[in-house]
Design a protein around this motif. Structure first.
Motif, PDB file in Angstrom:
ATOM      1  N   PHE A   1       0.626  -1.360   0.006  1.00  0.00           N
ATOM      2  CA  PHE A   1       0.214   0.231  -0.219  1.00  0.00           C
ATOM      3  C   PHE A   1       1.054   1.376  -0.191  1.00  0.00           C
ATOM      4  O   PHE A   1       2.035   1.583   0.622  1.00  0.00           O
ATOM      5  CB  PHE A   1      -0.780  -0.368   1.645  1.00  0.00           C
ATOM      6  N   GLU A   2       0.648   2.241  -0.855  1.00  0.00           N
ATOM      7  CA  GLU A   2       0.773   3.691  -1.111  1.00  0.00           C
ATOM      8  C   GLU A   2       0.696   4.344   0.911  1.00  0.00           C
ATOM      9  O   GLU A   2      -0.244   4.173   1.029  1.00  0.00           O
ATOM     10  CB  GLU A   2       0.168   4.797  -1.931  1.00  0.00           C
ATOM     11  N   ILE A   3       1.632   4.622   1.194  1.00  0.00           N
ATOM     12  CA  ILE A   3       2.176   5.572   2.434  1.00  0.00           C
ATOM     13  C   ILE A   3       1.719   6.867   3.015  1.00  0.00           C
ATOM     14  O   ILE A   3       3.160   7.431   1.891  1.00  0.00           O
ATOM     15  CB  ILE A   3       2.819   5.115   3.179  1.00  0.00           C
ATOM     16  N   PRO A   4       0.659   7.522   2.734  1.00  0.00           N
ATOM     17  CA  PRO A   4       0.522   8.628   2.762  1.00  0.00           C
ATOM     18  C   PRO A   4       1.393   9.617   4.103  1.00  0.00           C
ATOM     19  O   PRO A   4       2.177   8.805   4.734  1.00  0.00           O
ATOM     20  CB  PRO A   4      -0.472   8.840   2.730  1.00  0.00           C
TER      21      PRO A   4
ATOM     22  N   LYS B   1       4.722   8.489   5.644  1.00  0.00           N
ATOM     23  CA  LYS B   1       5.571   7.926   4.281  1.00  0.00           C
ATOM     24  C   LYS B   1       7.616   7.849   4.792  1.00  0.00           C
ATOM     25  O   LYS B   1       7.804   8.787   5.219  1.00  0.00           O
ATOM     26  CB  LYS B   1       5.507   8.878   3.136  1.00  0.00           C
TER      27      LYS B   1
ATOM     28  N   VAL C   1      -4.216   4.767   4.726  1.00  0.00           N
ATOM     29  CA  VAL C   1      -3.072   4.221   3.942  1.00  0.00           C
ATOM     30  C   VAL C   1      -3.907   4.290   2.438  1.00  0.00           C
ATOM     31  O   VAL C   1      -5.458   3.992   1.899  1.00  0.00           O
ATOM     32  CB  VAL C   1      -2.253   3.062   3.144  1.00  0.00           C
ATOM     33  N   GLY C   2      -3.323   4.798   1.024  1.00  0.00           N
ATOM     34  CA  GLY C   2      -4.286   4.134  -0.543  1.00  0.00           C
ATOM     35  C   GLY C   2      -3.728   2.825  -1.140  1.00  0.00           C
ATOM     36  O   GLY C   2      -3.048   1.986  -0.062  1.00  0.00           O
TER      37      GLY C   2
ATOM     38  N   ALA D   1      -2.778  -0.258  -3.924  1.00  0.00           N
ATOM     39  CA  ALA D   1      -1.577  -0.699  -4.033  1.00  0.00           C
ATOM     40  C   ALA D   1      -1.177   0.395  -5.451  1.00  0.00           C
ATOM     41  O   ALA D   1      -2.066   0.630  -6.071  1.00  0.00           O
ATOM     42  CB  ALA D   1      -1.654  -2.553  -4.428  1.00  0.00           C
ATOM     43  N   LYS D   2      -0.067   0.408  -6.006  1.00  0.00           N
ATOM     44  CA  LYS D   2       0.461   0.954  -6.630  1.00  0.00           C
ATOM     45  C   LYS D   2       0.377  -0.307  -8.267  1.00  0.00           C
ATOM     46  O   LYS D   2      -0.199   0.414  -9.272  1.00  0.00           O
ATOM     47  CB  LYS D   2       1.901   1.045  -7.685  1.00  0.00           C
ATOM     48  N   THR D   3      -0.129  -1.720  -8.155  1.00  0.00           N
ATOM     49  CA  THR D   3      -0.076  -2.362  -9.023  1.00  0.00           C
ATOM     50  C   THR D   3      -0.914  -3.281  -8.348  1.00  0.00           C
ATOM     51  O   THR D   3      -0.972  -3.938  -6.957  1.00  0.00           O
ATOM     52  CB  THR D   3       0.859  -2.362 -10.180  1.00  0.00           C
TER      53      THR D   3
ATOM     54  N   ALA E   1      -7.647   1.884  -2.433  1.00  0.00           N
ATOM     55  CA  ALA E   1      -7.303   1.548  -0.647  1.00  0.00           C
ATOM     56  C   ALA E   1      -8.043   0.462   0.198  1.00  0.00           C
ATOM     57  O   ALA E   1      -8.995   0.161  -0.333  1.00  0.00           O
ATOM     58  CB  ALA E   1      -7.950   2.774   0.128  1.00  0.00           C
TER      59      ALA E   1
END
Length: 596
Positions: free
Chosen positions: A183-186, A190, A276-277, A279-281, A292
């Motif tokens: 997951f993308e971490i804001p 981050k 968290v956001g 995943a990129k893929t 998310a």
């Protein structure tokens, strides 16, 4: 012969959990309890038959707590068989098992304090068993029945774990990235955290290297947990390398040592995961959609919502109307934590707590212990047309710190309640007046067709015991009730002229505990047991007589020289107490001369 033994051991280690549980229903545990309850010094049983049966049932529940959930069916079955056959007989554990089993059913709080159950914690032993099976392929002792103590089991498990770690250290898992949803971490997190959902065994093993997580072992445990909509959530603190793994479906929120984190830490990670956001893929083995986690996984949404509800419940700015809305939404829905939080909240009003009591049969009842619930309201339930509410009134005094809730008038009404279990409770209730108990006792002794008798031998036994233990029972009823008990057998009819085949031993034990029992009745109880065969009720009666300050001095002196140390100690303590209360130096001096 060697092949025969090997095949036998193989079969022994393939015991289904259901088959193993059947042993809990056999006489094996009963014999074990009887063996522990037998006093070799006095050649007497220290538990009566009812207590033995109840203790056996508690022991069955207890040993089940030692069986880890994270095992295959055969492993669980074999584990249970080992505990029954070996584990409960290990010398350093045997007495602890017994104390814990008996503490749950024994009314003698000094002999078996409530802490006895807590003293036997299954946590360490369950962890050892779990580790033993998870590293079983690397163990030098694959036959668990060859291991005779818990310490030996722990040693074998630790030794196998080291071999396992060495074997896994350099093992390459096939493409763990294909099962990892990163997951993308804001900001501001981050760069501080790595957070991912693990969807394959390879991913679980890769990120769980050198931890105690069962899902990171070369077994099928990952498959036992994983669901596409309930994956494992992995957290790694990049600053210190600490790792955590959550599985919401099984309520497991673990650190690297496979120990549960506390609630505050759990809630921190849930809040972090909710921020968290996506995943990129989406790798090959990760199910869609690309979103998310809080939007993608319903089980996470539930936990996030529960945390938000908790904030509402405890927020000092929450209005009674807002909290009542929460209570109405979750009452009766099996949400124990939320109901407990509402009860605990300073924001909860009496109206809200009353609503929980009336609408959540499972957990709302605990609101009774709140000071906000008035005695007046609880008494009003005794006049309800709803039997459940009348029962709540009958048991309200049992709740912590409530004291006696019922008025004598309410107790008198409930003594004639249509429901048997309510009348039974009133027979032991401190609010029941002597007049009320007289009516209950006379109704019990009236006839074999009486409704109390119609409830079966268990109901008769409960009514009789409750009455004779109630300190409000008039003194003139002790003899009639005990004499009546001699005519009642275990099947609610007289089956034998022998006293031990009637309800009399149980009745006398109950009466011996009553501080209002006439001294002459206590003397008769002592003499009766002194002239009859050994009985589990005899021991209980002697202990109760030794503690009862109404027991005449000559009986206390006899009990103070009993061979059983428990009886002897209690009688000596009571004699000293009586001497202190009355200033009777002569009693103390006579007692000391008597002991010489």
């Amino acid at each position: 012969m060697k092949l025969l033994i090997e095949n036998w051991r193989k079969l022994l280690n393939e015991i289904s959990f259901e088959d193993a549980k059947k042993r809990l229903e056999t006489k094996a545990l009963t014999k074990w309890i009887k063996g522990m309850a037998f006093d070799e010094e006095t050649k007497t049983m220290t538990l009566n038959p009812d207590q033995i049966e109840a203790a056996k049932n508690e022991l069955a529940k207890l040993v089940l707590e030692f069986v880890p959930e994270d095992l295959t069916d055969n492993q669980k079955g074999t584990t249970l068989e080992w505990i029954i056959s070996v584990g409960i007989n290990v010398p350093e554990m045997k007495q602890s098992f017994y104390n814990a089993a008996v503490a749950a059913v024994e009314t003698d709080s000094d002999r078996f304090p409530s802490s006895a159950r807590a003293d036997l914690r299954a946590g360490r032993e369950r962890f050892v068993l779990e580790r033993y099976w998870h590293t079983h392929d690397f163990s030098d002792q694959k036959d668990i029945f060859s291991i005779k103590t818990w310490d030996s089991l722990a040693y074998a498990a630790e030794k196998a774990k080291k071999k396992y770690d060495d074997a896994m250290k350099d093992k390459e898992f096939q493409d763990p990235e294909k099962g990892t949803e990163v997951f993308e971490i804001p900001p501001p997190y981050k760069g501080k955290w790595f957070i991912a959902a693990l969807h394959t065994k390879a991913a679980a093993c890769h990120y769980g290297k050198s931890t105690d997580w069962c899902t990171a072992t070369d077994t099928d445990m990952f498959d036992n947990y994983y669901e596409p909509d309930d994956p494992l959530f992995f957290f790694k603190d990049k600053e210190n390398g600490k790792r955590f793994q959550f599985h919401f479906g099984s309520d497991q929120f673990m650190d690297e040592q496979d120990a549960q984190v506390d609630e505050a830490e759990r809630d921190y990670f849930i809040d972090l995961l909710s921020k968290v956001g996506a995943a990129k893929t989406l790798p090959e083995f990760v199910p869609g959609p690309l979103a998310a986690p809080v939007k993608k996984y319903q089980i996470l949404q539930y936990w996030v919502t529960k945390n938000e509800v908790a904030q509402t419940i405890y927020d000092e700015n929450t209005t009674p109307e807002e909290l009542m809305a929460v209570a109405k939404k979750y009452a009766g829905e099996g949400e124990q934590e939320i109901i407990e939080m509402i009860i605990d909240s300073d924001n909860a009003t009496e109206e809200i707590l009353q609503y929980l009591i009336l609408n959540d049969d499972e957990y709302g009842i605990d609101a009774i212990q709140s000071e906000k619930i008035t005695d007046e309201w609880l008494n009003s339930l005794a006049y309800s047309e709803d039997g459940t509410l009348r029962y709540i009134a009958a048991i309200a005094s049992d709740y912590h710190n409530r004291g006696n809730v019922l008025t004598p008038e309410a107790a008198d009404k409930l003594a004639d309640d249509p429901l048997l279990h309510i009348r039974k409770r009133i027979a032991s209730h401190p609010a029941a007046s002597p007049e009320t108990l007289t009516r209950v006792a006379n109704r019990l002794m009236k006839s074999g067709d009486d409704e109390e008798s119609a409830g079966g031998a268990g109901s008769v036994r409960a009514f009789l015991s409750n009455l004779l233990r109630n300190n409000n029972l008039p003194t003139n009823l002790f003899v009639p009730l005990i004499e009546w008990s001699k005519t009642r057998g275990s099947d609610a009819v007289r089956v034998d002229t022998s006293i031990d085949r009637t309800l009399a031993p149980m009745a006398m034990e109950s009466a011996s505990r009553n501080s209002n029992a006439p001294p002459e009745v206590l003397v008769d109880i002592y003499n009766t047991f002194d002239n009859t065969a050994q009985s589990g009720y005899r021991f209980g009666s002697y202990v109760a007589l030794a503690r009862n300050e109404k027991t005449p001095e000559d009986i206390l002196l006899k009990l103070s020289k009993n061979q059983n140390q428990s009886i002897k100690y209690e009688a000596q303590k009571t004699l000293e107490k009586l001497a202190d209360q009355t200033g009777m130096d002569s009693l103390r001096e006579n007692f000391r001369r008597f002991l010489k």
